[in-house]
Design an enzyme around this catalytic site. Structure first.
Site, PDB file in Angstrom:
ATOM      1  N   GLU A 121      92.179  32.363  87.771  1.00 18.37           N
ATOM      2  CA  GLU A 121      92.887  31.121  86.792  1.00 18.37           C
ATOM      3  C   GLU A 121      93.406  29.789  87.049  1.00 18.37           C
ATOM      4  O   GLU A 121      94.324  30.185  87.921  1.00 18.37           O
ATOM      5  CB  GLU A 121      93.082  30.514  84.893  1.00 18.37           C
ATOM      6  CG  GLU A 121      92.712  29.716  84.417  1.00 18.37           C
ATOM      7  CD  GLU A 121      92.927  30.327  82.902  1.00 18.37           C
ATOM      8  OE1 GLU A 121      93.237  31.424  82.635  1.00 18.37           O
ATOM      9  OE2 GLU A 121      92.937  29.540  82.076  1.00 18.37           O
ATOM     10  N   GLY A 253     102.698  34.444  82.799  1.00 20.09           N
ATOM     11  CA  GLY A 253     102.605  36.281  82.338  1.00 20.09           C
ATOM     12  C   GLY A 253     101.435  37.254  82.203  1.00 20.09           C
ATOM     13  O   GLY A 253     101.558  38.346  82.874  1.00 20.09           O
ATOM     14  N   ALA A 254     100.639  35.660  82.047  1.00 18.06           N
ATOM     15  CA  ALA A 254      98.566  37.929  82.214  1.00 18.06           C
ATOM     16  C   ALA A 254      98.298  36.418  82.328  1.00 18.06           C
ATOM     17  O   ALA A 254      98.016  35.244  81.860  1.00 18.06           O
ATOM     18  CB  ALA A 254      99.044  38.571  81.149  1.00 18.06           C
ATOM     19  N   MET A 255      96.809  37.495  82.378  1.00 19.15           N
ATOM     20  CA  MET A 255      95.615  36.979  82.424  1.00 19.15           C
ATOM     21  C   MET A 255      94.828  37.530  81.520  1.00 19.15           C
ATOM     22  O   MET A 255      93.735  38.534  81.945  1.00 19.15           O
ATOM     23  CB  MET A 255      94.722  36.401  83.874  1.00 19.15           C
ATOM     24  CG  MET A 255      93.874  36.125  84.441  1.00 19.15           C
ATOM     25  SD  MET A 255      94.288  34.517  83.967  1.00 19.15           S
ATOM     26  CE  MET A 255      92.113  34.213  83.704  1.00 19.15           C
ATOM     27  N   GLU A 256      93.544  37.201  81.116  1.00 26.36           N
ATOM     28  CA  GLU A 256      92.345  37.652  79.547  1.00 26.36           C
ATOM     29  C   GLU A 256      91.483  37.777  80.616  1.00 26.36           C
ATOM     30  O   GLU A 256      90.157  37.522  80.441  1.00 26.36           O
ATOM     31  CB  GLU A 256      92.328  35.915  79.190  1.00 26.36           C
ATOM     32  CG  GLU A 256      91.688  35.229  79.595  1.00 26.36           C
ATOM     33  CD  GLU A 256      92.476  33.990  79.817  1.00 26.36           C
ATOM     34  OE1 GLU A 256      93.932  34.007  80.091  1.00 26.36           O
ATOM     35  OE2 GLU A 256      92.182  32.984  79.187  1.00 26.36           O
ATOM     36  N   ASN A 257      91.207  37.804  82.345  1.00 21.07           N
ATOM     37  CA  ASN A 257      89.908  38.194  82.974  1.00 21.07           C
ATOM     38  C   ASN A 257      88.754  39.026  81.690  1.00 21.07           C
ATOM     39  O   ASN A 257      89.559  40.317  81.325  1.00 21.07           O
ATOM     40  CB  ASN A 257      90.078  39.031  84.372  1.00 21.07           C
ATOM     41  CG  ASN A 257      91.405  38.655  85.273  1.00 21.07           C
ATOM     42  OD1 ASN A 257      91.017  37.355  85.115  1.00 21.07           O
ATOM     43  ND2 ASN A 257      92.198  38.537  85.130  1.00 21.07           N
ATOM     44  N   HIS A 289      97.676  38.053  72.758  1.00 20.33           N
ATOM     45  CA  HIS A 289      96.837  36.451  73.119  1.00 20.33           C
ATOM     46  C   HIS A 289      96.231  37.169  73.642  1.00 20.33           C
ATOM     47  O   HIS A 289      94.838  36.449  74.347  1.00 20.33           O
ATOM     48  CB  HIS A 289      97.969  36.458  74.163  1.00 20.33           C
ATOM     49  CG  HIS A 289      97.735  34.889  74.789  1.00 20.33           C
ATOM     50  ND1 HIS A 289      98.250  34.071  74.113  1.00 20.33           N
ATOM     51  CD2 HIS A 289      97.456  34.220  75.609  1.00 20.33           C
ATOM     52  CE1 HIS A 289      97.777  32.403  74.363  1.00 20.33           C
ATOM     53  NE2 HIS A 289      97.377  32.840  75.971  1.00 20.33           N
ATOM     54  N   GLU A 290      96.227  37.955  75.512  1.00 19.90           N
ATOM     55  CA  GLU A 290      95.609  37.828  76.358  1.00 19.90           C
ATOM     56  C   GLU A 290      94.293  38.537  75.721  1.00 19.90           C
ATOM     57  O   GLU A 290      93.019  38.619  75.970  1.00 19.90           O
ATOM     58  CB  GLU A 290      95.623  39.168  77.675  1.00 19.90           C
ATOM     59  CG  GLU A 290      96.483  38.519  78.133  1.00 19.90           C
ATOM     60  CD  GLU A 290      97.416  36.676  78.165  1.00 19.90           C
ATOM     61  OE1 GLU A 290      95.475  36.266  79.040  1.00 19.90           O
ATOM     62  OE2 GLU A 290      98.197  36.557  78.207  1.00 19.90           O
TER      63      GLU A 290
HETATM   64  N1  TRP Z   1      95.054  31.815  80.660  1.00 20.45           N
HETATM   65  C1  TRP Z   1      96.564  32.275  81.088  1.00 20.45           C
HETATM   66  C2  TRP Z   1      97.016  32.924  79.671  1.00 20.45           C
HETATM   67  O1  TRP Z   1      97.788  31.735  79.094  1.00 20.45           O
HETATM   68  C3  TRP Z   1      97.379  31.836  81.317  1.00 20.45           C
HETATM   69  C4  TRP Z   1      97.278  31.586  83.490  1.00 20.45           C
HETATM   70  C5  TRP Z   1      98.144  33.252  83.460  1.00 20.45           C
HETATM   71  C6  TRP Z   1      97.312  31.382  84.181  1.00 20.45           C
HETATM   72  N2  TRP Z   1      97.750  33.141  84.800  1.00 20.45           N
HETATM   73  C7  TRP Z   1      97.298  32.107  85.326  1.00 20.45           C
HETATM   74  C8  TRP Z   1      96.853  29.803  84.082  1.00 20.45           C
HETATM   75  C9  TRP Z   1      97.454  31.353  87.078  1.00 20.45           C
HETATM   76  C10 TRP Z   1      96.952  29.421  86.166  1.00 20.45           C
HETATM   77  C11 TRP Z   1      97.277  30.232  86.770  1.00 20.45           C
HETATM   78  O2  TRP Z   1      96.661  34.208  79.423  1.00 20.45           O
HETATM   79 ZN    ZN Z   2      96.304  32.308  76.929  1.00 23.48          ZN
END
Ligand code: TRP
Ligand code: ZN
Length: 849
Positions: A121, A253-257, A289-290
């Site tokens: 993302e 912070g983190a990513m919801e893959n 959140h994720e």
């Molecule tokens: N979608 C992620 C969240 O809000 C945000 C995020 C994580 C993101 N890594 C990123 C957005 C890198 C842009 C680029 O939980």
């Molecule tokens: Zn988010």
């Protein structure tokens, strides 16, 4: 890769993709500087939007390409490729080479401490292979990973595997931004969850060896999140496994893959010895959140990036509800409003102001903002307040039913509310399109038992938007009688006009109004009321948010008077504080919030609202003066509280003991101003958890002491990266005026200042920029120091640079000499040869606004 002429993308230009994707097969042959990515993708022309066959791709070396088995030579550009394609379904195959080892931008496939990981993302998948990298193209993915590493992970459910290879299949159609791959020497902290329909899910938190002792809390938070989403939103998990991986180098912070969340290690790893209460709460909320994104983001995603708030605003709103349920709703609301005012109001009232749903962007990564996330969540809170809890639940059920598997828009979101409530939301929709924080001025009148409240709403012009329309504003109001009884309980006034009067009949006497209870709308309430009324509300309001707000507005008014007319700390404010502290029926966490002073940004906003020019150094000094007065006047109360709030026994991160520690440590900061540092030194020596240790160190540094403890802290923790981040951040953030720039400068020369690691860079440079005494040093050296480091970081990590350059976004509010210094720093960054598109866009918006 740098684009010479950055292009602006417009929401109005949206067109559907010319080709859909039915299925994706990827094979990764991992090698640090020469990873091969093979793709086999089934495409199908979109009869509704015929167009040329183009794929995104950046920084890829194309080895081969074929359509239906026939080798082809596509036309390559900076941004991707294009070639002739059949007018019927076909199979695209390609092989590309990429170099994760040298990918310092942390977007696409990169390496962190010998571990492969991805961040896609918003538009990072195009750095992995050629693909229609847009969220409205959704497909099931099958992935094969080949690499001599023990753990090989991707999205979905595990398939076959053997030594050096593993296959994964994700049956849920998803956009490319949710793709993830992780490979490395990782250790699992396992867990289990059974969904309410009886499906068993294997949970794992994967970490580097050495971190396995810091996973238990995250796992517990995950299980509580899964349970909460079933109970409150009726949402179940939908795969056999749910994996979380902790990564040390991460831009956010983190990513919801899907099925494979990737976390900044600072947002998942926790232990009592190394994490503070605030860390525990933040970790809990980010895990939630994720996880919540699995439905609000993944099962239902965004049609295009302009709709980012569709998933982020809603998911933030959901994680806020979760934290409120796990802990104290009143305290959570106050915390959220503090952060909204500190970050989002600042954004909304400066050069970077933009609507919750922006209408154009150059670099989408620059729009992961407080406005999209936090104002986006506030807008949902208002919607819920307007339609009521039951209607909100019905609308959400319809949203999940109607749009499961789709890529949606804000129009789709609002339609489920219109369809379930018969409300016309066209005026409400302005909250998504109109930037700027509304100002709500209030006047009141009383006669013959009728009380009238008259409101006027205005919004200042924002970049590109001069003409503002009235919004629908839910104003929660309660009325108190002179003896403190509530004579009218909380009612929602629905304001729709620019000016509007609401009446309350049959009152025995003139009431005291409690307006905007629970902060029912993200507006600036401008009400001239006398300190006695505020003190009355601080003592009597039944709404905890407004009770806190009353104290805060007393403090704010006092600070403004101190700065404006040289007034002294207000004895009425201090004695009102004393009463709150003496009331042992109150939640200590709430008392701690009442005892905390307004921050630099809050005071600056109050000054500007009053038509004054803020001076950050003067604000800092006024805060010091007020803190000294609090410390002096509340002395015995503070001493008593400090002792009463000590938590015996083993550490627990739960809200109750954490609240006591929050109060004790807020008190400690004040007491340290008068006890020569005795209590803080004793607390430092006795501490068996990071909350107590760090708070003691902060209290010492805050009063110019603590050199010995700082050195001891380093010796104790130099092997723990996350703790050393705190060590850098605290020193840079608390260094006093005379030595702040020098302190930060010295810290940048420290052997452990690994500036390429975003957490370390944020800790030191971000910590320093948040220290007004340093960043705003009258010499201008603070601005120069930050500018130097941003210029250095930009070529290796544009995303983090572009986020941090927002520390300069206040430049126009200051007096001319300071403006010139900040502007010079911005200009210098802007003139840098080869500046990234991300940072270029930010510099020009900040300067233009
Ligand atoms: N979608 C992620 C969240 O809000 C945000 C995020 C994580 C993101 N890594 C990123 C957005 C890198 C842009 C680029 O939980
Ligand atoms: Zn988010």
């Amino acid at each position: 890769m740098r684009d010479a002429a950055p292009q602006t993308i417009y929401l109005a230009d949206y067109t559907a993709p010319a080709f859909w994707v039915d299925e994706v097969h990827l094979t990764f042959r991992l090698a640090p500087t020469a990873t091969r990515v093979l793709s086999r993708i089934r495409f199908r022309p979109n009869p509704d939007a015929p167009g040329p066959f183009t794929l995104h791709g950046e920084g890829l070396t194309l080895i081969s390409a074929a359509i239906d088995g026939t080798p082809i030579t596509p036309d390559l550009t900076d941004a991707g490729l294009t070639c002739a394609a059949p007018d019927a379904p076909f199979v695209w195959e390609s092989e590309v080479e990429i170099s994760p080892q040298t990918n310092t931008a942390l977007e696409g496939l990169y390496m962190s401490n010998g571990m492969y990981c991805t961040q896609c993302e918003a538009e990072g998948f195009r750095k992995i292979t050629y693909y229609p990298d847009r969220p409205d193209v959704m497909a099931p993915f099958t992935v094969r990973i080949e690499g001599a590493l023990p753990v090989l992970l991707s999205n979905g459910n595990p398939g076959a595997s053997g030594p050096g290879w593993a296959e994964w299949h994700d049956p849920w159609a998803k956009p490319a931004y949710l793709f993830a791959l992780v490979a490395g020497e990782l250790i699992a902290h396992p867990g289990k969850f059974t969904t309410r329909s009886g499906k068993a899910v294997d949970l794992n938190i994967w970490v580097r060896p050495g971190d396995e002792g810091k996973c238990a809390f995250g796992m517990d938070a995950l299980i509580r999140s899964m349970d909460w989403d079933e109970r409150v939103y009726g949402r179940e998990y939908d795969l056999d496994v749910f994996n979380i991986v902790a990564v040390d180098d991460f831009n956010m912070g983190a990513m919801e893959n899907k099925g494979l969340n990737v976390f900044n290690s600072s947002c998942v790893l926790a232990s009592p010895e190394t994490s503070t209460d605030a860390n525990f709460e933040r970790i809990e909320s980010i895990i939630a959140h994720e996880y919540f994104h699995n439905w609000t983001g993944n099962r239902i995603t965004c049609r295009d990036w302009f709709q980012l708030c569709l998933k982020e605003g809603l998911t933030v709103f959901r994680d806020q509800q979760f934290t409120a349920d796990m802990r104290s709703p009143a305290v959570k609301r106050i915390d959220d409003v503090l952060s909204l005012r500190g970050r989002q109001f600042r954004e909304d009232n400066g050069p970077l102001a933009h609507p919750v749903r922006p209408e154009s962007f150059v670099e989408i990564n620059n729009f992961y903002t407080a406005t999209v996330y936090d104002k986006g969540a506030e807008v949902i809170g208002m919607l819920k307040r307007l339609v009521g809890d039951d209607a909100y639940a019905t609308a959400l059920d319809l949203y999940f039913d109607r749009h499961d598997g789709q890529a949606c828009t804000i129009e789709d979101w609002l339609a489920v509310f219109e369809d379930t409530t018969d409300r016309d939301l066209s005026q409400f929709k302005r909250w998504y399109s109109q930037a700027g924080t509304p100002r709500l001025s209030v006047s009141d009148a009383f006669s013959d038992g009728t009380y009238s409240l008259s409101f006027r709403q205005t919004v200042q012009p924002t970049p590109g938007q001069t003409d503002k329309q009235p919004l629908v504003i839910p104003i929660a109001v309660g009325l108190l009688s002179a003896n403190g009884d509530e004579v009218v309980q909380t009612t929602i006034l629905e304001m729709t006009e620019a000016e509007q009067t609401f009446q309350f009949h049959g009152l025995a006497g003139r009431p005291v109004p409690s307006i905007l209870r629970g902060f029912s709308a993200p507006v600036i309430l401008a009400r001239e009321s006398d300190p006695a009324e505020r003190a009355f509300l601080l003592a009597h309001d039944t709404d905890p948010f407004n009770r806190w707000e009353a104290g805060r507005s007393l403090a704010r008014a006092n600070l403004v008077a101190m700065l404006d007319t040289g007034a002294a700390p207000d004895p009425h404010y201090l004695s009102a504080l004393g009463s709150v502290l003496d009331d042992s029926s109150l939640d200590p966490a709430f008392q701690a919030l009442v005892l905390s002073q307004p921050g630099q940004e809050d005071i600056a906003q109050a000054l500007m609202t009053a038509g004054k020019t803020p001076d950050p150094i003067a604000i800092d000094q006024a805060q010091e003066t007020l803190a000294d007065a609090m410390s002096a006047q509340l002395g015995s109360t503070l001493e008593r509280l400090y002792d009463a709030m000590q938590v015996p026994g083993p550490y627990s991160p739960d809200a109750e003991p954490a609240g006591k520690r929050a109060l004790a440590n807020t008190v400690l900061r004040l007491l340290t101003r008068r006890d020569g540092g005795d209590r803080a030194t004793a607390q430092y020596d006795a501490a068996d958890n990071m909350t107590q240790q760090l708070a003691a160190l902060a209290a010492l540094l805050d009063t110019g002491r603590g050199a010995a403890q700082c050195a001891a802290f380093y010796d104790q923790w130099h092997q723990d990266r996350l703790v050393i981040d705190k060590w850098f951040g605290l020193q840079a953030g608390l260094a006093r005026a005379d030595a702040a720039v020098e302190t930060a400068q010295k810290l940048t020369e420290h052997a452990d200042f690994d500036w390429k690691n975003p957490n370390r860079f944020r800790a030191l440079i971000g910590g320093f920029a948040a220290n007004p005494a340093g960043f705003h040093d009258p010499s201008g050296d603070g601005y120069a120091l930050v500018a130097d480091w941003l210029i250095r970081l930009d070529p290796i990590n544009p995303q983090t640079t572009a986020r941090m350059i927002t520390v300069f976004d206040t430049w126009k509010r200051f007096a001319p000499a300071r403006q010139a210094q900040m502007r010079a720093a911005l200009d210098r960054i802007g003139r840098t040869e080869g500046l990234s598109r991300d940072t270029q866009e930010m510099v020009s918006r900040i300067l233009a606004g």
